[in-house]
Scaffold this active site. Sequence first.
Site, short mmCIF file in Angstrom:
data_model
loop_
_atom_site.label_atom_id
_atom_site.label_comp_id
_atom_site.label_asym_id
_atom_site.label_seq_id
_atom_site.Cartn_x
_atom_site.Cartn_y
_atom_site.Cartn_z
N LYS A 124 32.34 43.22 32.13
CA LYS A 124 32.54 41.79 32.43
C LYS A 124 31.22 41.04 32.61
O LYS A 124 31.14 39.85 32.31
CB LYS A 124 33.41 41.63 33.68
CG LYS A 124 34.87 42.05 33.44
CD LYS A 124 35.72 41.83 34.66
CE LYS A 124 37.12 42.36 34.42
NZ LYS A 124 38.02 42.11 35.55
N ASP A 134 40.57 36.09 36.42
CA ASP A 134 40.99 37.01 37.49
C ASP A 134 41.34 36.27 38.78
O ASP A 134 42.36 36.54 39.41
CB ASP A 134 39.88 38.02 37.78
CG ASP A 134 39.69 39.02 36.65
OD1 ASP A 134 40.68 39.35 35.98
OD2 ASP A 134 38.55 39.47 36.43
#
Length: 273
Positions: free
Chosen positions: A66, A102
Amino acid sequence: MTQRFAILGHPVAHSKSPQIHAAFARAAGIDLTYERVEPPLDGFAVTVARLRAEGFRGANVTLPFKVDAFRLCTQRTRRAEQAESVNTLEFTAQGIEGDTTDGIGLVRDVEGRCGRKIAGLRVLLVGAGGAARGVAGPLLDAAPARLAIANRTLARALDIVQLYSEASQLSALTLGELPQHQFDLVINATSASLSDALPLVPPSVFASGALAYDMVYGKGQTPFLQLAASAGAQTSDGLGMLVEQAAEAFHHWHGVRPETAPVFRLLRSESPA
Ligand code: ATR
């Protein structure tokens, strides 16, 4: 024309994203393929370049890439800039756009499926690694009365607090300070549940009627959730967050917000809490 997408992770075999995006696409009548791709640990950028050359439209990104994804993007959303993390890539003629879904996925799951409006709640985020950093901004946007970040290593919690220095409801705590505080929502964003470590928090942190949320899924009742249940708290694992972050990525690419409840029910039947 069929649009091509992928999930990039290492490992990636366990990922449920292909199943989730296929279900959303069926419901929305969108023609796409969504495959698992496992870049070598030192080959994320090369793999992304290959996907772009092959005409992929975008990709999701999971551990451990990420931050690599964040660095590779030529354009990023505000929430990705805050989190320094990207889990959704869109390949355009101009470059690579990056977003992180997220945090909004967590907020939607807590407020929707778990039925807890975050506004006005006392919220504790345990952990200060990448996972915690990714959700702190959207949690603050949901207007809690307070947001405390507690971490084994206090300096990392203070780093996150510094990112949002204008937010007076945000503070950092050591794990040792937790017996003096109570919260309505306690979120475990540490990787401790993955190694079945002992519970991180004392049972007294759960206020009456509190919700305990573990961001991991597929691990059953983690020690954190077991402790919370025995302290009388409602509990949730992170399966709903997984589905909601996927829905937000789907919206980013296709402009359609899919219904998440049927997909959650399907995954829950395959992976009981
Ligand atoms: P991730 O990207 O999943 O957040 P990370 O950046 O390695 O992974 O962060 C892991 C987090 O879990 C950190 O907050 C870590 O605490 P430290 O910053 O003190 O290392 C926390 N963590 C992991 N194992 C833990 C344990 N057994 N007890 C307490 N905290 C733990």
